[in-house]
Write a protein that holds these residues in place. Structure first.
Motif, mmCIF file in Angstrom:
data_model
loop_
_atom_site.group_PDB
_atom_site.id
_atom_site.type_symbol
_atom_site.label_atom_id
_atom_site.label_comp_id
_atom_site.label_asym_id
_atom_site.label_seq_id
_atom_site.Cartn_x
_atom_site.Cartn_y
_atom_site.Cartn_z
ATOM 1 N N ARG A 153 0.864 -1.181 0.000
ATOM 2 C CA ARG A 153 0.000 0.000 0.000
ATOM 3 C C ARG A 153 0.900 1.231 0.000
ATOM 4 O O ARG A 153 1.977 1.204 0.559
ATOM 5 N N VAL A 154 0.444 2.304 -0.644
ATOM 6 C CA VAL A 154 1.205 3.549 -0.668
ATOM 7 C C VAL A 154 0.305 4.664 -0.157
ATOM 8 O O VAL A 154 -0.807 4.845 -0.660
ATOM 9 N N ALA A 155 0.762 5.391 0.841
ATOM 10 C CA ALA A 155 0.036 6.546 1.363
ATOM 11 C C ALA A 155 0.886 7.778 1.096
ATOM 12 O O ALA A 155 2.081 7.788 1.412
ATOM 13 N N MET A 156 0.277 8.772 0.480
ATOM 14 C CA MET A 156 1.015 9.980 0.107
ATOM 15 C C MET A 156 0.375 11.205 0.745
ATOM 16 O O MET A 156 -0.816 11.228 1.008
ATOM 17 N N GLN A 157 1.188 12.222 0.946
ATOM 18 C CA GLN A 157 0.729 13.494 1.487
ATOM 19 C C GLN A 157 0.390 14.386 0.301
ATOM 20 O O GLN A 157 1.028 14.304 -0.755
ATOM 21 N N ASP A 158 -0.609 15.238 0.445
ATOM 22 C CA ASP A 158 -1.138 15.972 -0.704
ATOM 23 C C ASP A 158 -0.100 16.798 -1.459
ATOM 24 O O ASP A 158 -0.085 16.799 -2.690
ATOM 25 N N ALA A 159 0.774 17.482 -0.794
ATOM 26 C CA ALA A 159 1.739 18.346 -1.483
ATOM 27 C C ALA A 159 2.761 17.533 -2.279
ATOM 28 O O ALA A 159 3.183 17.945 -3.355
ATOM 29 N N THR A 160 3.154 16.382 -1.780
ATOM 30 C CA THR A 160 4.175 15.587 -2.461
ATOM 31 C C THR A 160 3.586 14.531 -3.387
ATOM 32 O O THR A 160 4.294 13.979 -4.217
ATOM 33 N N ALA A 161 2.314 14.265 -3.294
ATOM 34 C CA ALA A 161 1.681 13.246 -4.138
ATOM 35 C C ALA A 161 1.455 13.743 -5.561
ATOM 36 O O ALA A 161 1.294 12.938 -6.477
ATOM 37 N N GLN A 162 1.486 15.043 -5.749
ATOM 38 C CA GLN A 162 1.177 15.597 -7.058
ATOM 39 C C GLN A 162 2.071 15.018 -8.157
ATOM 40 O O GLN A 162 1.585 14.652 -9.229
ATOM 41 N N MET A 163 3.377 14.923 -7.917
ATOM 42 C CA MET A 163 4.281 14.422 -8.938
ATOM 43 C C MET A 163 4.009 12.949 -9.232
ATOM 44 O O MET A 163 4.020 12.537 -10.394
ATOM 45 N N ALA A 164 3.740 12.161 -8.209
ATOM 46 C CA ALA A 164 3.440 10.748 -8.426
ATOM 47 C C ALA A 164 2.163 10.596 -9.242
ATOM 48 O O ALA A 164 2.095 9.763 -10.160
ATOM 49 N N LEU A 165 1.158 11.396 -8.946
ATOM 50 C CA LEU A 165 -0.096 11.338 -9.700
ATOM 51 C C LEU A 165 0.113 11.769 -11.153
ATOM 52 O O LEU A 165 -0.388 11.132 -12.081
ATOM 53 N N LEU A 166 0.892 12.842 -11.358
ATOM 54 C CA LEU A 166 1.159 13.302 -12.716
ATOM 55 C C LEU A 166 1.943 12.266 -13.515
ATOM 56 O O LEU A 166 1.666 12.038 -14.697
ATOM 57 N N GLN A 167 2.925 11.641 -12.891
ATOM 58 C CA GLN A 167 3.700 10.610 -13.587
ATOM 59 C C GLN A 167 2.813 9.428 -13.967
ATOM 60 O O GLN A 167 2.947 8.870 -15.056
ATOM 61 N N SER A 168 1.914 9.057 -13.087
ATOM 62 C CA SER A 168 0.996 7.961 -13.375
ATOM 63 C C SER A 168 0.090 8.313 -14.556
ATOM 64 O O SER A 168 -0.112 7.510 -15.467
#
Length: 112
Positions: free
Chosen positions: A61-76
């Motif tokens: 499972r991966v839990a991300m914080q809103d400010a740092t999750a943006q790049m992971a979401l964009l890459q996906s």
């Protein structure tokens, strides 16, 4: 029953035992990240050394914080992935002020 309580208790008991063994081996306080990762390392396994080793963990499972999750979401999104390999959550801890009001802003927001 939807889950095996005995198995869950065994896993968490082993995590605690692993951490106790690892604390003795490294002889220093552990960071939160080390506690989370080392709980999954068997107590007899070699402990990855900070700044030297590359640890191969396979998260379930991966839990991300809103400010740092943006790049992971964009890459996906840019990779054309419609879903993640493991369950992922984004935890928002920043309050964002509405431009006018929640209802008005939501009406103007793009529909997905």
């Amino acid at each position: 029953m939807l889950f095996d309580l005995e198995y869950i208790e065994k896993v968490y008991r082993e995590y605690q035992e692993n951490l106790e063994d690892i604390r003795k081996k490294v002889d220093r306080p552990l960071t939160l990240t080390e506690k989370l990762l080392f709980a999954h390392v068997g107590s007899k396994d070699e402990i990855p050394e900070r700044g030297r080793d590359y640890a191969h963990f396979h998260p379930d499972r991966v839990a991300m914080q809103d400010a740092t999750a943006q790049m992971a979401l964009l890459q996906s999104i840019n990779a054309g992935r419609s879903q993640t390999a493991v369950p992922a959550t984004v935890h928002c801890d920043h309050l964002i002020q509405a431009a006018r009001a929640a209802d008005a802003d939501l009406r103007e927001a793009p529909k997905q």
